[in-house]
Write a protein that holds these residues in place. Structure first.
Motif, PDB file in Angstrom:
ATOM      1  N   UNK A   1       4.426  -9.853  13.552  1.00  0.00           N
ATOM      2  CA  UNK A   1       5.816  -9.432  13.711  1.00  0.00           C
ATOM      3  C   UNK A   1       6.463  -9.102  12.374  1.00  0.00           C
ATOM      4  N   UNK A   2       6.213  -9.936  11.375  1.00  0.00           N
ATOM      5  CA  UNK A   2       6.815  -9.710  10.054  1.00  0.00           C
ATOM      6  C   UNK A   2       6.268  -8.439   9.420  1.00  0.00           C
ATOM      7  N   UNK A   3       4.965  -8.280   9.396  1.00  0.00           N
ATOM      8  CA  UNK A   3       4.392  -7.103   8.732  1.00  0.00           C
ATOM      9  C   UNK A   3       4.702  -5.812   9.491  1.00  0.00           C
ATOM     10  N   UNK A   4       4.714  -5.874  10.810  1.00  0.00           N
ATOM     11  CA  UNK A   4       5.063  -4.675  11.583  1.00  0.00           C
ATOM     12  C   UNK A   4       6.507  -4.260  11.307  1.00  0.00           C
ATOM     13  N   UNK A   5       7.387  -5.243  11.271  1.00  0.00           N
ATOM     14  CA  UNK A   5       8.798  -4.947  10.991  1.00  0.00           C
ATOM     15  C   UNK A   5       8.962  -4.357   9.592  1.00  0.00           C
ATOM     16  N   UNK A   6       8.309  -4.962   8.616  1.00  0.00           N
ATOM     17  CA  UNK A   6       8.382  -4.422   7.250  1.00  0.00           C
ATOM     18  C   UNK A   6       7.798  -3.008   7.182  1.00  0.00           C
ATOM     19  N   UNK A   7       6.708  -2.782   7.903  1.00  0.00           N
ATOM     20  CA  UNK A   7       6.105  -1.448   7.922  1.00  0.00           C
ATOM     21  C   UNK A   7       7.018  -0.408   8.527  1.00  0.00           C
ATOM     22  N   UNK A   8       7.676  -0.768   9.620  1.00  0.00           N
ATOM     23  CA  UNK A   8       8.602   0.177  10.265  1.00  0.00           C
ATOM     24  C   UNK A   8       9.793   0.460   9.358  1.00  0.00           C
TER      25      UNK A   8
ATOM     26  N   UNK B   1       2.712   5.277   2.561  1.00  0.00           N
ATOM     27  CA  UNK B   1       1.411   4.586   2.536  1.00  0.00           C
ATOM     28  C   UNK B   1       1.580   3.075   2.681  1.00  0.00           C
ATOM     29  N   UNK B   2       2.553   2.528   1.965  1.00  0.00           N
ATOM     30  CA  UNK B   2       2.809   1.085   2.050  1.00  0.00           C
ATOM     31  C   UNK B   2       3.283   0.718   3.450  1.00  0.00           C
ATOM     32  N   UNK B   3       4.189   1.505   3.997  1.00  0.00           N
ATOM     33  CA  UNK B   3       4.692   1.254   5.349  1.00  0.00           C
ATOM     34  C   UNK B   3       3.585   1.335   6.386  1.00  0.00           C
ATOM     35  N   UNK B   4       2.711   2.321   6.255  1.00  0.00           N
ATOM     36  CA  UNK B   4       1.589   2.461   7.180  1.00  0.00           C
ATOM     37  C   UNK B   4       0.612   1.309   7.083  1.00  0.00           C
ATOM     38  N   UNK B   5       0.395   0.848   5.852  1.00  0.00           N
ATOM     39  CA  UNK B   5      -0.500  -0.296   5.649  1.00  0.00           C
ATOM     40  C   UNK B   5       0.063  -1.553   6.294  1.00  0.00           C
ATOM     41  N   UNK B   6       1.361  -1.803   6.066  1.00  0.00           N
ATOM     42  CA  UNK B   6       1.990  -2.966   6.679  1.00  0.00           C
ATOM     43  C   UNK B   6       1.956  -2.874   8.203  1.00  0.00           C
ATOM     44  N   UNK B   7       2.283  -1.712   8.725  1.00  0.00           N
ATOM     45  CA  UNK B   7       2.282  -1.534  10.179  1.00  0.00           C
ATOM     46  C   UNK B   7       0.878  -1.722  10.748  1.00  0.00           C
ATOM     47  N   UNK B   8      -0.120  -1.169  10.081  1.00  0.00           N
ATOM     48  CA  UNK B   8      -1.507  -1.331  10.534  1.00  0.00           C
ATOM     49  C   UNK B   8      -1.956  -2.779  10.505  1.00  0.00           C
TER      50      UNK B   8
END
Length: 98
Positions: free
Chosen positions: A35-42, A55-62
Motif C-alpha cells: 500500500x505504501x509503495x503503490x501510493x508513493x508510486x502513484x 522511472x522512480x514512480x513506476x518502480x515504486x508502483x511495480x
C-alpha cells in the motif's frame, strides 16, 4: 487413542499454529509495504516532472503490486493451516467432553 498419536497431534497443532502466525504476520507486513509503495508510486507518477520521476514512480508502483501479489498466497496458506489446526483441536474437544 494411544499416547504417541496424542503427542503427534499436539505437536502438529503447535507447529501449524506457529506457521499460521508467521505467514499471517509476513502477509500483513507485505500488504502494508504494498500500500505504501503503490501510493508513493502513484503520487510520483502523477507529479510528472520528468523521465527520472516517471522511472522512480513506476518502480515504486511495480514493487507495490508485486509485494501485494506475494502477500495473497501467504494469507491463503495461513487460512489453510488454521483450518487444519482447528480440525485437530476439534478432535480433542469432542473426546474431552465424554
Amino acid at each position: 487413542m494411544d499416547d504417541k498419536e496424542i503427542f503427534n497431534d499436539f505437536s502438529s497443532i503447535l507447529e501449524l499454529d506457529k506457521k499460521k502466525r508467521k505467514n499471517k504476520t509476513l502477509g500483513i507486513v507485505l500488504i502494508s509495504f504494498s500500500l505504501v509503495t503503490s501510493t508513493l508510486g502513484i503520487i510520483e507518477l502523477s507529479g510528472g516532472k520528468g523521465e527520472i520521476s516517471d522511472s522512480i514512480g513506476g518502480t515504486f508502483l511495480g514493487a507495490g503490486i508485486i509485494s501485494g501479489g506475494v502477500s495473497i498466497p501467504l494469507f491463503n496458506s495461513s487460512r489453510k493451516k488454521k483450518k487444519k489446526r482447528d480440525r485437530l483441536v476439534k478432535k480433542y474437544k469432542m473426546t474431552s467432553n465424554i
